[in-house]
Write a protein that holds these residues in place. Structure first.
Motif, PDB file in Angstrom:
ATOM      1  N   PHE A   1      52.690  19.540  23.984  1.00  0.00           N
ATOM      2  CA  PHE A   1      53.428  18.760  22.296  1.00  0.00           C
ATOM      3  C   PHE A   1      51.796  18.734  22.097  1.00  0.00           C
ATOM      4  O   PHE A   1      51.525  19.522  20.993  1.00  0.00           O
TER       5      PHE A   1
ATOM      6  N   PHE B   1      45.736  24.834  17.937  1.00  0.00           N
ATOM      7  CA  PHE B   1      45.416  24.365  16.447  1.00  0.00           C
ATOM      8  C   PHE B   1      44.343  24.517  15.766  1.00  0.00           C
ATOM      9  O   PHE B   1      43.052  24.735  15.931  1.00  0.00           O
TER      10      PHE B   1
ATOM     11  N   ILE C   1      38.996  23.240  -3.438  1.00  0.00           N
ATOM     12  CA  ILE C   1      40.132  22.325  -4.150  1.00  0.00           C
ATOM     13  C   ILE C   1      38.754  21.715  -4.932  1.00  0.00           C
ATOM     14  O   ILE C   1      37.704  21.577  -4.920  1.00  0.00           O
TER      15      ILE C   1
ATOM     16  N   ILE D   1      50.254  22.280  21.462  1.00  0.00           N
ATOM     17  CA  ILE D   1      50.329  22.785  20.243  1.00  0.00           C
ATOM     18  C   ILE D   1      48.997  21.987  19.490  1.00  0.00           C
ATOM     19  O   ILE D   1      48.889  22.961  18.760  1.00  0.00           O
TER      20      ILE D   1
ATOM     21  N   LEU E   1      44.491  20.324  10.747  1.00  0.00           N
ATOM     22  CA  LEU E   1      45.699  21.573   9.520  1.00  0.00           C
ATOM     23  C   LEU E   1      44.944  21.244   8.117  1.00  0.00           C
ATOM     24  O   LEU E   1      44.984  21.914   7.619  1.00  0.00           O
ATOM     25  N   ALA E   2      44.807  20.365   7.757  1.00  0.00           N
ATOM     26  CA  ALA E   2      43.958  19.965   5.924  1.00  0.00           C
ATOM     27  C   ALA E   2      43.268  20.986   5.764  1.00  0.00           C
ATOM     28  O   ALA E   2      42.613  22.014   4.778  1.00  0.00           O
TER      29      ALA E   2
ATOM     30  N   LEU F   1      44.015  23.604  -6.157  1.00  0.00           N
ATOM     31  CA  LEU F   1      43.634  25.437  -5.034  1.00  0.00           C
ATOM     32  C   LEU F   1      43.013  26.574  -5.854  1.00  0.00           C
ATOM     33  O   LEU F   1      43.904  26.322  -6.991  1.00  0.00           O
TER      34      LEU F   1
ATOM     35  N   THR G   1      42.633  24.322   4.786  1.00  0.00           N
ATOM     36  CA  THR G   1      42.492  24.810   3.750  1.00  0.00           C
ATOM     37  C   THR G   1      41.741  25.370   2.783  1.00  0.00           C
ATOM     38  O   THR G   1      41.519  25.990   2.395  1.00  0.00           O
TER      39      THR G   1
ATOM     40  N   TRP H   1      57.861  30.617  16.452  1.00  0.00           N
ATOM     41  CA  TRP H   1      57.882  29.199  16.370  1.00  0.00           C
ATOM     42  C   TRP H   1      57.866  28.407  18.142  1.00  0.00           C
ATOM     43  O   TRP H   1      59.382  28.437  18.575  1.00  0.00           O
TER      44      TRP H   1
ATOM     45  N   VAL I   1      49.173   8.749  18.469  1.00  0.00           N
ATOM     46  CA  VAL I   1      48.447   8.269  17.632  1.00  0.00           C
ATOM     47  C   VAL I   1      47.579   9.189  16.724  1.00  0.00           C
ATOM     48  O   VAL I   1      47.303  10.282  15.511  1.00  0.00           O
TER      49      VAL I   1
ATOM     50  N   LEU J   1      46.054  16.181  14.323  1.00  0.00           N
ATOM     51  CA  LEU J   1      46.229  18.048  14.354  1.00  0.00           C
ATOM     52  C   LEU J   1      46.342  17.830  12.387  1.00  0.00           C
ATOM     53  O   LEU J   1      46.766  18.633  11.149  1.00  0.00           O
ATOM     54  N   PHE J   2      47.007  17.211  11.663  1.00  0.00           N
ATOM     55  CA  PHE J   2      47.135  16.235  10.718  1.00  0.00           C
ATOM     56  C   PHE J   2      45.299  16.761   9.770  1.00  0.00           C
ATOM     57  O   PHE J   2      45.599  17.684   9.269  1.00  0.00           O
TER      58      PHE J   2
ATOM     59  N   GLY K   1      48.035  13.441  16.765  1.00  0.00           N
ATOM     60  CA  GLY K   1      48.796  13.238  15.411  1.00  0.00           C
ATOM     61  C   GLY K   1      47.763  13.672  14.319  1.00  0.00           C
ATOM     62  O   GLY K   1      48.072  14.352  13.644  1.00  0.00           O
ATOM     63  N   VAL K   2      47.422  12.261  14.352  1.00  0.00           N
ATOM     64  CA  VAL K   2      46.595  12.988  12.907  1.00  0.00           C
ATOM     65  C   VAL K   2      45.351  13.159  13.550  1.00  0.00           C
ATOM     66  O   VAL K   2      44.974  14.448  12.074  1.00  0.00           O
TER      67      VAL K   2
ATOM     68  N   TYR L   1      40.931  28.105   0.592  1.00  0.00           N
ATOM     69  CA  TYR L   1      40.836  27.869  -0.476  1.00  0.00           C
ATOM     70  C   TYR L   1      40.085  26.803  -1.053  1.00  0.00           C
ATOM     71  O   TYR L   1      39.143  26.529  -0.064  1.00  0.00           O
TER      72      TYR L   1
END
Lengths: 309, 366
Positions: B281, B288, B347, B284, B337-338, B5, B341, B86, B327, B333-334, B330-331, B345
């Motif tokens: 949940f 984001f 990459i 959340i 967040l990714a 990074l 970055t 949090w 599913v 949110l993943f 959750g994915v 930054y």
């Protein structure tokens, strides 16, 4: 003697209730000692539970199920590691998303198993020793994972505090800048620690669906992953105290079974909420004494690390 | 090969806007792969999941109904997460808000009058706020980790609701079903159109506007952001971290409580053992995805509401588990967040051997 039988039964249920907490918590302890806060324990646990159940159903062999559970936990933890360590995402949010994803995945994969009887992990009866009255079944008649849980605690305690590897892990969690300057690969150490934690969480989940019950029930982890996280705080990051904590919480958890069996007129929901309330009380009591709580807290816990070149 | 990074000199404003979009596209790609693995035509499945619910008026209204609690809760969570507090227990605050808000229509069910609904909303807000204040006070007073305490309280609230509707609040004329009385007409939130859309949607929009102004245009908003991004600077400026924790929890708890009572008084009309498909949940993720910005949560809330609707549709027409929705969430949110970055930054893929020569240390072995 009837009363001895009752005590023996209580101790046996205590062991089965405490073992998954202990296994999950000892894995998270290692990850946190390396400075990584993985809030995905609950998610890795439930995916471990469903993978273990599915693999056992396919092969008829619960030991293959155990391996599948561990593998599932490790895979999810690598996903977590990739995000938090390689892409330096926020550890709290990423851990949460791992739990959400895990609960969804497990529910999806497990929807066809609801109501299917599984194969139960057999207790190992050590010849002769398990025949000793009272203590025989308790000490020598457990399933293999109970012994594994104790071995894990001993192993982690030994490696963390008596070996060079443990020193590196703790250094990385305590001060990643210095550890990096000394030439240790902070990221690599953290990946390995997180993977160990993931394997343990998966195994703990597998314990639930293979030894604790031999059924798949939706959301069967019921917050145990979170309680395991609280246990790590309770233990002030010391493996020995984890043992005490896990059995204390196991005791609170099984209280409801025995109180209800005794026919006390307490609403079951109140008894079911005891482990969660106990967790809060314990967190308060432990955190209250800040000097003690802080001495062992890894200083870099939850902090991202980006090596500058 | 490994990832490296490189910190950008300044935030990439382009990435700030497009990174959530990239995350959504990646989630859809993931969905396509997932459906293929399940042996379902991915094009058809994705259409059913994400487009079909948008083609009819009633389902558009349903979208608003489902987005309402998500937006209300997520707005408050923005304040928390921006100030580095949090609160993970919104689901519990939602439940408690629904319970305290229902005291009037369940226990004093013959009351009638226009004052009932405002009172219910107020009590719901206060209930959610009080419940959220517990982890905040425990953190301030004893240093107890608020992530874990607020989460534990979710389970406790769920069990309390379960006990109420199976025990003291069970409808005496309800043929023993675990449900409370049906709320009387003066305790039901009026519909906004002919369908199921109710006044909760208005509360959500008001919350978005109020919190948007608070964050963007007031000293309090500045304080929230300073404490969150530079706690040391915040201390020098005389901002109290402890007061902020309590403030953030109370705001988000009150909004979750309003969401709870709005859901019960608007969409359901009575208390049941389960009143939320995990809104607390999912919010959340909404927070984001909405860039921790109240206006952003409006769009993100609608998108995640769509995932619930699509999940229901897919369950009916494709016969897949409704957990697929989680599913997806959750994915998403993943990926959110990714992709974040990318804002901070650049990459780069680096060849390992080169890096080893440069660093040359003990980590260069193996």
């Amino acid at each position: 003697m009837a009363s001895l039988d009752v005590i023996q039964a209580i101790i046996l249920t205590l062991i089965t209730a405490s073992t998954p907490l202990l296994i999950a918590a000892v894995g998270e302890l290692v990850a946190e000692r390396a400075g990584v806060l993985n809030l995905g324990v609950e998610g890795m646990m439930i995916v471990g539970a469903v993978s273990g159940f599915a693999a056992t159903l396919q092969t008829g062999n619960p030991y293959i199920g155990i391996l599948a559970a561990i593998l599932a936990g490790v895979l999810l933890s690598i996903l977590f590691g990739f995000l938090t360590l390689s892409l330096v995402t926020n550890q709290v949010a990423t851990g949460l998303s791992l739990t959400l994803l895990g609960l969804g995945l497990a529910g999806m994969l497990g929807s066809s198993f609801v109501g299917t009887p599984g194969v139960k992990l057999q207790k190992l009866d050590i010849p002769f020793l398990s025949d000793i009255p009272f203590i025989g079944p308790i000490l020598f008649g457990q399933d293999i994972l109970v012994y594994v849980s104790f071995a894990l605690v001993a192993l982690v305690a030994y490696v963390l505090f008596r070996t060079r590897i443990g020193l590196i892990v703790r250094a990385v969690g305590e001060n990643h800048t210095s550890a990096h300057a000394l030439g240790y690969s902070v990221i690599r150490v953290r990946y390995l620690a997180v993977m160990f934690g993931g394997g343990c969480a998966g195994l703990a989940g597998g314990y639930l669906s293979l030894a604790y019950t031999s059924l798949w029930v939706e959301d069967m982890t019921a917050g145990r992953g979170w309680i395991a996280l609280a246990l790590v705080v309770f233990s002030s990051w010391l493996p020995g105290r984890l043992l005490l904590g896990a059995y204390l919480f196991g005791a609170v958890g099984i209280l409801q079974i025995h109180v209800q069996a005794a026919g006390w007129p307490i609403p079951s929901q109140f008894l079911s909420s005891l482990p969660y309330l106990a967790t809060i009380v314990v967190l308060v009591v432990i955190s209250r004494n800040r000097a003690v709580a802080r001495t062992n807290t890894p200083a870099c816990l939850g902090q991202p690390f980006v090596p500058d070149r | 090969m490994r990832l490296e990074l490189e910190k950008r000199a300044q935030h990439s404003s382009l990435m700030t806007v497009i990174s959530p979009l990239i995350a959504i596209v990646l989630t859809l790609l993931f969905g396509a792969i997932l459906f293929s693995l399940l042996g379902i035509n991915p094009g058809k499945a994705l259409y059913l999941y994400f487009i079909d619910p948008l083609t009819e008026l009633w389902s558009l209204e349903e979208l608003v109904v489902k987005a309402t609690p998500l937006i209300l809760i997520a707005c408050g969570l923005c304040i928390c997460y921006l100030s580095n507090t949090w609160n993970i227990g919104a689901e519990g605050q939602f439940t408690v808000g629904a319970i305290t808000g229902s005291i009037l229509p369940v226990m004093f069910y013959d009351l009638e009058g226009p004052y009932i609904l405002p009172l219910m909303i107020l009590m719901g807000a206060l209930g959610g706020m009080a419940y959220a204040a517990i982890p905040a006070l425990l953190k301030n007073r004893f240093g107890a980790n608020e992530i874990l305490t607020s989460l534990m309280l979710v389970y406790v609230a769920g069990l309390a609701l379960d006990w109420l509707v199976r025990g003291p609040w069970r409808d005496p004329d309800g043929y023993n079903f675990p449900e409370s009385r049906l709320f009387s007409d003066s305790a039901v939130l009026p519909a906004l159109a002919d369908g199921r859309m109710h006044w909760g949607a208005v509360f959500a929009v008001v919350a978005v506007v109020v919190l948007g102004v608070l964050l963007a245009g007031t000293l309090k908003g500045f304080e929230i952001k300073v404490i969150g991004s530079a706690p040391r600077a915040g201390r020098f400026a005389g901002f109290s971290q402890k007061r902020m924790v309590l403030f953030a929890f109370c705001i988000s708890g009150a909004l979750a409580g309003i969401a709870g009572i709005s859901e019960v008084a608007g969409s359901i009309g009575q208390l049941r053992p389960v009143i939320s498909p995990g809104y607390g949940f999912t919010a959340i993720i909404v927070a984001f995805l909405g860039r921790l910005n109240p206006i952003g949560t409006l769009l993100a809330g609608l998108l995640l509401a769509l995932s619930y609707l699509g999940g229901e549709a897919a369950q009916v027409s494709l016969g897949i588990s409704d957990k697929t929705t989680r599913v997806f969430q959750g994915v998403l949110l993943f990926f959110v967040l990714a992709c974040d970055t990318l804002i901070l930054y650049r990459i780069k893929l680096v060849r390992n051997s080169v890096a080893q020569v440069v660093s040359g240390g003990t980590n260069g072995q193996s």
